[in-house]
Enzyme design. Structure first.
Site, PDB file in Angstrom:
ATOM      1  CB  SER A 144      -0.896   0.020   1.235  1.00  0.00           C
ATOM      2  OG  SER A 144      -1.545   1.267   1.385  1.00  0.00           O
ATOM      3  CE1 TYR A 157      -3.829  -2.256   5.145  1.00  0.00           C
ATOM      4  CE2 TYR A 157      -3.227   0.031   4.728  1.00  0.00           C
ATOM      5  CZ  TYR A 157      -3.597  -1.216   4.268  1.00  0.00           C
ATOM      6  OH  TYR A 157      -3.709  -1.439   2.913  1.00  0.00           O
TER       7      TYR A 157
END
Length: 246
Positions: A144, A157
């Site tokens: 990501s 995350y």
């Protein structure tokens, strides 16, 4: 079944019953791969995706569980005879403001790291001997933009994706020449997870050089490109419409 569906290379795509994983599975199948569709819980959705793809099978398995991760790879090879490409897409998150440190407690960290980092590691270590056996195996990890800059749905995350980026480089350095390892780092992608990200969508659509939110197909094309890139390893490819430039 066509000859391609019967004899083509095999790709295992974890977490592929919906979203980015589903788009990757569909794109690889269109390119001639026999795909293993996987999910930990969404069995009916995963079976439906596999049923639409030539030569595909569905296998349930939770990558965070060491035995299930190992068995997922073993059953892939048992049913399809080989493994050429592993796409580590399975992941989870919690939406927690970065300044709310108390909300990101140990339980949240363990939940996210167990799937995103340890799960990726467990499937990878099980898959490597089979990928090496082909002499030209490949791994593509789904990271990501949150692993590349201070952003993302939560601190745990973002840290998990930064770990994936470094794991990608470490594995690439140690597994060549038999196995190439790369990662795709998407920016804001149009999925059910991001449906209510109103302000980020507005910002990306006006400020990013390509002025639009990404699609799951955009990510799938990048995964296929890295799967085919025979002289590329250790790369983390940003697929964010140029958001990182802003």
């Amino acid at each position: 079944m066509t000859e391609t569906a019967a004899t083509g290379p095999v790709a295992l795509v974890t977490g592929s019953s919906s979203g980015i994983g589903e788009a990757v599975a569909r794109r690889l199948a269109a390119a001639g791969y026999r795909v293993v569709v996987n999910s930990a819980r969404s069995v009916a959705a995963g079976q439906a995706v596999a049923a639409e793809l030539p030569g595909a099978v569905y296998l349930q398995g939770d990558v965070a569980d060491p035995q299930q991760a190992r068995e997922l790879v073993e059953r892939t090879v048992e049913q399809l005879g080989r493994l050429d490409l592993l796409v580590n897409n399975a992941g989870t998150t919690r939406i927690i403001p970065h300044g709310d440190l108390a909300a990101a407690d140990g339980e949240v960290w363990r939940e996210i790291l167990d799937v995103n980092v340890i799960g990726t590691w467990q499937v990878t270590t099980a898959a490597v001997p089979h990928l090496e056996a082909t002499g030209q195996g490949a791994i593509v990890n789904i990271s990501s933009i949150a692993g590349c800059r201070p952003a993302g749905s939560s601190v745990p995350y973002a840290v998990s994706k930064a770990a994936i980026n470094h794991m990608t480089r470490l594995l690439a350095a140690s597994l060549g020449p038999a196995v190439r390892v790369n990662a795709v780092a998407p920016g804001l992608i149009d999925t059910p997870w991001t449906a209510d990200f109103t302000e980020p969508r507005k910002w990306v659509s006006t400020q990013a050089p390509l002025q639009r939110v990404g699609t799951t197909e955009d990510v799938a094309e990048a995964v296929l490109a890295l799967a085919r890139a025979a002289y590329t390893t250790g790369e983390v490819l940003l697929v964010d419409g140029g958001t990182h430039l802003r």
